[in-house]
Scaffold this active site. Structure first.
Site, PDB file in Angstrom:
ATOM      1  N   CYS A   1       0.851  -1.201   0.000  1.00  0.00           N
ATOM      2  CA  CYS A   1       0.000   0.000   0.000  1.00  0.00           C
ATOM      3  C   CYS A   1       0.882   1.244   0.000  1.00  0.00           C
ATOM      4  CB  CYS A   1      -0.939   0.008   1.204  1.00  0.00           C
ATOM      5  SG  CYS A   1      -2.385  -1.060   1.021  1.00  0.00           S
TER       6      CYS A   1
ATOM      7  N   HIS B   1      -0.369 -10.081  -4.676  1.00  0.00           N
ATOM      8  CA  HIS B   1       0.580  -9.742  -5.744  1.00  0.00           C
ATOM      9  C   HIS B   1       0.832 -10.957  -6.611  1.00  0.00           C
ATOM     10  CE1 HIS B   1       2.864 -11.004  -2.188  1.00  0.00           C
ATOM     11  NE2 HIS B   1       3.778 -11.499  -3.003  1.00  0.00           N
TER      12      HIS B   1
END
Ligand code: AMP
Ligand code: ZN
Length: 118
Positions: free
Chosen positions: A5, A95
């Protein structure tokens, strides 16, 4: 705020390859192949366990565009997402590893004891 983030928010620098409204792709800091890119959604999702079909649909197109961008569509590549403890997930923000640029070995990514149990 999680590590990825912070990368999305540009609080931590990264070597960005592609970015759009929903996703960002950057070079892995510890590459395991000549090309080792991470593709992540900008919204925080813990792992593949929690991704919606809608986000995943767009993620697919984004990953395809990464392969085009770095010209590995024809030579081939590998897409991996590690999930949870046994999957070896270190960063708890969804991811996808995009690996290429050489003939990849398979054993490196499946070197578990086949006698393991649940
Ligand atoms: P995983 O083990 O699937 O959670 O993968 C996490 C990946 O993030 C590893 O391949 C790390 O090398 C990579 N990584 C960790 N920190 C950074 C960073 N600041 N920039 C780029 N890649 C990172
Ligand atoms: Zn996050």
């Amino acid at each position: 705020m999680c590590l990825f983030c912070k990368i999305v928010n540009k609080e931590i620098p990264s070597n960005i390859i592609l970015e759009d409204d929903e996703f960002i792709a950057f070079h892995d800091i510890n590459p395991k192949a000549p090309i080792h890119i991470l593709a992540i959604p900008k919204v925080h999702v813990d792992s593949f366990n929690d991704v919606s079909p809608e986000l995943m649909a767009n993620m697919t197109v984004f990953i395809q565009s990464i392969a085009k961008e770095v010209q590995i569509v024809q030579s081939g590549y590998r897409v991996i997402t590690n999930i949870g403890e046994n999957g070896g997930q270190e960063v708890k923000h969804l991811h996808f590893h995009v690996l290429g640029g050489t003939k990849l070995k398979w054993g490196h990514f499946s070197d578990a004891d086949t006698q393991g149990h649940f």
